[in-house]
Design an enzyme around this catalytic site. Structure first.
Site, short mmCIF file in Angstrom:
data_model
loop_
_atom_site.label_atom_id
_atom_site.label_comp_id
_atom_site.label_asym_id
_atom_site.label_seq_id
_atom_site.Cartn_x
_atom_site.Cartn_y
_atom_site.Cartn_z
N HIS A 71 0.87 -1.17 0.00
CA HIS A 71 0.00 0.00 0.00
C HIS A 71 0.91 1.23 0.00
CE1 HIS A 71 -3.84 -2.09 1.52
NE2 HIS A 71 -2.95 -3.02 1.30
N GLU A 193 -12.22 -14.19 5.70
CA GLU A 193 -13.49 -14.80 6.11
C GLU A 193 -13.32 -16.31 6.33
OE1 GLU A 193 -13.06 -13.10 3.13
OE2 GLU A 193 -13.51 -11.25 4.21
N SER A 212 -12.50 -2.93 2.51
CA SER A 212 -12.21 -1.50 2.41
C SER A 212 -13.34 -0.61 1.87
CB SER A 212 -10.99 -1.27 1.51
OG SER A 212 -11.27 -1.73 0.20
N ASN A 235 -8.14 -13.55 -5.46
CA ASN A 235 -8.24 -14.97 -5.04
C ASN A 235 -9.71 -15.35 -5.01
OD1 ASN A 235 -8.03 -12.99 -2.57
ND2 ASN A 235 -9.26 -14.72 -1.87
N1 HPA Z 1 -11.38 -11.52 1.61
C1 HPA Z 1 -11.30 -10.26 2.10
N2 HPA Z 1 -10.44 -9.37 1.65
C2 HPA Z 1 -9.62 -9.73 0.64
C3 HPA Z 1 -9.66 -11.02 0.10
C4 HPA Z 1 -10.59 -11.97 0.61
O1 HPA Z 1 -10.69 -13.14 0.17
N3 HPA Z 1 -8.71 -11.06 -0.88
C5 HPA Z 1 -8.15 -9.82 -0.92
N4 HPA Z 1 -8.69 -9.02 0.01
#
Ligand code: HPA
Length: 273
Positions: A71, A193, A212, A235
């Protein structure tokens, strides 16, 4: 030293001070559009136009040091070929840092105070839709705010219909007709999560999970800005993906897709500006 936004001061006064700092430090009195670059989107800053000035965010009232590698802690003033001024924000304060929603909303409120009427929010996030692949950019069509918090203070009733502007999404799809869209669910984080939480998000209508953008979009709407949101699917969300999630995977997917999606973003901004 206490932080300006931790005091009883009006957060909009702090944002106006920050906008004055930006005008003084960049020499650009007014910005037309602002864009926050999340993970994977950083290269767009060089593609939007000519950089007029780059300033460390820490020199601007109310901005904090970036909490994370990946960042960037700078603000840039960029002039597009058409002559519009774009404020490029590489310094996001996440809700999970625990400093409260005033700090989360500050960059957006500052952007509005510089004159920007369009706020482009980008992030890296997990994908829920079966058809999505890591490395794919998607538009945010709406959000579900699961943080239990808000940047609004007091009895501030603000309409959230068409928060993610249909007009701006249409412009983005003119640039790339293959762009899909989905509902962004903001979790508090910083833990990713659980698979059960991802299933809950899916059941209630979510397609993207992140940490965010929803709170920032609410603040942008309060400030009267039109919002465009992009997620890079870094992902597949937990349990959708057969493998465990790692922050490194998120960073790597961002690096890999960065050139392509940054060009897309720069083209879209060129059309709006
Ligand atoms: N979940 C929450 N925030 C994220 C994820 C995710 O799988 N990948 C990148 N930021």
């Amino acid at each position: 030293m206490t932080h300006p936004l931790d005091q009883p001061a009006d957060p909009f006064d702090v944002a106006r001070q920050a906008a004055d700092d930006i005008a003084r430090l960049t020499g650009v009195a007014h910005h037309d559009i602002a864009v926050t670059l999340g993970s994977g989107w950083g290269a767009a800053a060089d593609l939007i136009g000519e950089t007029v000035a780059t300033i460390p965010a820490t020199e601007v009232t109310g901005f904090s040091k970036p909490a994370l590698e990946g960042h960037v802690g700078t603000l840039r003033s960029v002039r597009t070929p058409a002559g519009s001024h774009v404020l490029v924000i590489g310094a996001r304060t996440h809700y999970y840092e625990g400093h409260g929603t005033r700090r989360v909303a500050h960059s957006v409120r500052t952007a509005a105070a510089t004159g920007a009427t369009v706020m482009v929010l980008t992030n890296g996030a997990g994908g829920i839709k079966d058809s999505w692949q890591p490395g794919q950019p998607v538009l945010i069509s709406d959000h579900i705010n699961l943080t239990g918090d808000t940047p609004l203070e007091g009895a501030t009733f603000i309409d959230m219909t068409d928060l993610y502007s249909a007009r701006l999404r249409e412009i983005a799809r003119e640039v790339d007709p293959t762009l899909d869209e989905g509902v962004y669910c903001q979790f508090r984080g910083p833990q990713y999560e659980t698979p059960a939480e991802v299933q809950m998000a899916k059941t209630i209508g979510g397609h993207i999970v992140g940490m965010s953008t929803a709170l920032e979009a609410i603040a942008a709407r309060q400030a009267g800005m039109e919002v465009l949101g992009f997620s890079l699917i870094t992902n597949l969300a937990a349990g959708i993906s057969p493998t465990a999630l790692s922050h490194q995977e998120v960073i790597d997917a961002g690096r890999e897709a960065e050139g392509r999606i940054s060009q897309l973003l720069a083209h879209v901004i060129g059309r709006i500006a």
